[in-house]
Design an enzyme around this catalytic site. Structure first.
Site, PDB file in Angstrom:
ATOM      1  N   TRP A  36      -9.745   1.264  12.700  1.00  0.00           N
ATOM      2  CA  TRP A  36      -8.990   0.849  11.514  1.00  0.00           C
ATOM      3  C   TRP A  36      -8.077  -0.344  11.785  1.00  0.00           C
ATOM      4  O   TRP A  36      -7.383  -0.374  12.812  1.00  0.00           O
ATOM      5  CB  TRP A  36      -8.133   2.031  11.049  1.00  0.00           C
ATOM      6  CG  TRP A  36      -7.045   1.669  10.100  1.00  0.00           C
ATOM      7  CD1 TRP A  36      -5.819   1.131  10.401  1.00  0.00           C
ATOM      8  CD2 TRP A  36      -7.056   1.812   8.672  1.00  0.00           C
ATOM      9  NE1 TRP A  36      -5.082   0.948   9.262  1.00  0.00           N
ATOM     10  CE2 TRP A  36      -5.807   1.362   8.189  1.00  0.00           C
ATOM     11  CE3 TRP A  36      -8.008   2.305   7.750  1.00  0.00           C
ATOM     12  CZ2 TRP A  36      -5.480   1.371   6.830  1.00  0.00           C
ATOM     13  CZ3 TRP A  36      -7.669   2.317   6.399  1.00  0.00           C
ATOM     14  CH2 TRP A  36      -6.425   1.856   5.957  1.00  0.00           C
ATOM     15  N   ASN A  38      -4.966  -2.698   9.628  1.00  0.00           N
ATOM     16  CA  ASN A  38      -4.285  -3.190   8.426  1.00  0.00           C
ATOM     17  C   ASN A  38      -3.489  -4.445   8.761  1.00  0.00           C
ATOM     18  O   ASN A  38      -4.095  -5.338   9.388  1.00  0.00           O
ATOM     19  CB  ASN A  38      -3.568  -2.095   7.636  1.00  0.00           C
ATOM     20  CG  ASN A  38      -2.490  -1.308   8.326  1.00  0.00           C
ATOM     21  OD1 ASN A  38      -2.785  -0.491   9.172  1.00  0.00           O
ATOM     22  ND2 ASN A  38      -1.250  -1.499   7.948  1.00  0.00           N
ATOM     23  N   ASP A  39      -2.258  -4.553   8.367  1.00  0.00           N
ATOM     24  CA  ASP A  39      -1.540  -5.842   8.355  1.00  0.00           C
ATOM     25  C   ASP A  39      -1.737  -6.769   9.555  1.00  0.00           C
ATOM     26  O   ASP A  39      -1.698  -6.315  10.701  1.00  0.00           O
ATOM     27  CB  ASP A  39      -0.027  -5.590   8.327  1.00  0.00           C
ATOM     28  CG  ASP A  39       0.400  -4.561   7.334  1.00  0.00           C
ATOM     29  OD1 ASP A  39      -0.429  -4.103   6.555  1.00  0.00           O
ATOM     30  OD2 ASP A  39       1.592  -4.211   7.350  1.00  0.00           O
TER      31      ASP A  39
END
Ligand code: FRU
Length: 494
Positions: A36, A38-39
């Site tokens: 995974w 994200n940002d």
């Protein structure tokens, strides 16, 4: 010293990352080694190379205790994978190393500033996150967390500031030698604010002032701030949670906001204009860097929290970054264009000029899933077109549609039939402003995404797609008659 938790995570990504073939990834968009992402974090230059860290959970395709993944690049398009930089291995970050920034120190070392999250009980006995700002220093590969972490906690907040929503420091060094960081916070009214802090090496961080606040107008908690001068203005960007829609400018949920104004150390930040940053479906938590040649480049997570459950079954990586964009400010608005480095990877130019369109057509040589295509659309003849559709990633079953309605002045991105097997939001419309009746769209495709830049960067709209790669047809269709120019290049990185 490399902790056991970090060592284990590094070994995991070294062992299993190579199991994912390049053919299952985008060709020039950054993706996690495995699991995974994200940002974007710590987007910064260090010893002449651009580093990009990212929120990372290598062990599954779901969000989990956050690590910092690590990439670097020389051209914003080809990414070299480096070992995981940070793992949640201290009391103060045991629930995760959340987003933050990076900067080169005068002595040649690299400073990472991030949010350490730990679980703790509040006055009512409830378990909740406690967020503090922490530092780690390293050589571009390995980082040591500081012994006097955290460097910013509840004691450094202005009155009413929340200790459970206090995160995402973006740090930089000013020409005066001092370091500054902007940090997101929730205020007493329940909505967001951006705090500015200042630090001189070997002293303590101090709170300078609040730069701006939502006052419940632009969403609640303001996450992932960035703050920089550009073209004579000062730009503050943030990603608010729980936004309410405002016309076609802001949609509900997690959004991105650009505040453009003026700044002076005494007077603070005075906002003059507020706008969305990306008008598509998948864009969040942008962060910028200044290049040695003076350009301001922005990259974002090409995903949205409200749509993250719509992932392909059993995918081995999830989450990707946008194509980095060059920013400028014109007439008080943010302009975004693909990094100019992309042009070096263009191959096989195909040009069609003054092509009349009424009904649906395709054009010789115009197809593909990794490409850079510019289409200009203008009215012609007595039967002025009422709508225009560009279909990409198309086969008998699939298509991603970019539709323009001149009467409404709207552009719509529609990925209903783009291989996402979940009933989530799949369309977004926004206002565009043709020039002398002409609309210019630059469309970038990279296997699993569509990014549209309108009228030389006046607006941008991004969406991920999971359409099978054999769906590579492109068509143009007008309701009425239109005249188009098309210039298309394949993009090749091998
Ligand atoms: C934004 C965000 C940040 C936080 C990080 C956690 O997408 O919620 O505020 O630091 O993600 O992964």
């Amino acid at each position: 010293m490399i902790s056991e938790i970090l060592q284990k995570a590094r070994e995991f990504e070294t062992q299993y990352g190579p199991h994912i073939p390049d053919s299952e990834r985008p060709t020039f968009h950054a993706t996690p080694t495995i699991g995974w992402m994200n940002d974007p974090n710590g987007f910064s230059f260090y010893q002449g190379e651009c580093h990009l860290f990212y929120q990372y959970h290598p062990y599954s395709n779901e969000w989990g205790p956050m690590h910092w993944g690590h990439l670097k690049t020389r051209d914003f398009l080809r990414w070299e994978r480096l070992p995981i930089a940070l793992a949640p291995d201290q009391d103060y970050d045991s629930a995760g190393c959340f987003s933050g920034g990076a900067v080169e120190l005068p002595d040649g070392r690299q400073l990472l500033m991030y949010t350490g999250v730990r679980r703790g009980h509040n006055a009512d006995g409830y378990l909740q996150d406690i967020q503090t700002q922490c530092l780690a220093i390293g050589d571009g590969l390995n980082y040591e967390k500081l012994r006097d972490n955290p460097v910013l906690d509840g004691k450094n907040l202005p009155q009413g500031g929340s200790t459970i929503d206090f995160r995402d420091p973006k740090v930089w060094r000013d020409p005066d030698g001092a370091f500054y960081a902007v940090v997101g916070n929730r205020t007493a009214d329940g909505s967001g604010a951006i705090l500015l802090y200042r630090w001189i090496e070997n002293s303590k961080w101090e709170f300078v002032h609040t730069l701006d606040a939502s006052h419940n107008q632009y969403g609640k908690m303001w996450e992932c701030p960035d703050f920089f001068p550009l073209d004579g203005k000062q730009v503050l960007i943030t990603s608010p949670q729980e936004m309410s829609p405002i016309g076609l400018e802001f949609h509900a949920g997690n959004g991105t906001v650009c505040l453009i104004g003026e700044y002076s150390p005494d007077g603070g930040f005075a906002r003059q204009n507020v706008q969305a940053i990306d008008y598509g479906l998948d864009f969040y938590a942008p962060q910028t860097v200044e290049t040695p040649d003076g350009r301001r480049i922005m990259v974002a997570w090409m995903q949205n929290w409200d749509t993250v459950n719509a992932k392909p079954y059993n995918c081995r990586w999830f989450g990707q970054m946008t194509l980095p964009r060059e920013l400028s400010v014109k007439d008080g608005r943010l302009i975004q264009n693909p990094v100019r480095e992309l042009e070096a990877y263009r191959r096989q130019r195909v040009v069609h000029r003054n092509i009349p369109v009424s009904g649906e057509i395709n054009l010789p040589g115009v197809q593909g899933r990794v490409l850079d295509m510019t289409v200009t659309i203008r009215p012609t003849g007595p039967d002025l077109y009422r709508w225009f559709r560009i279909r990409v990633a198309k086969d008998g079953q699939h298509e991603t549609i970019i539709r323009y309605r001149p009467d409404q002045g709207t552009l719509k991105l529609d990925r209903i039939r783009s291989g996402l097997p979940h009933d989530i939001v799949h369309t977004r419309s926004f206002l565009v402003w043709p020039r002398d009746g002409e609309l210019k769209l630059r469309i970038i495709l990279d296997r699993f995404s569509v990014e549209v830049f309108v009228n030389d960067g006046e607006q941008a709209a991004s969406a991920v797609i999971y359409t099978r790669q054999s769906a590579d047809a492109i068509t143009f269709e007008a309701g009425g008659s239109a005249l188009i120019n098309v210039e298309k290049y394949d993009l090749a990185f091998f």
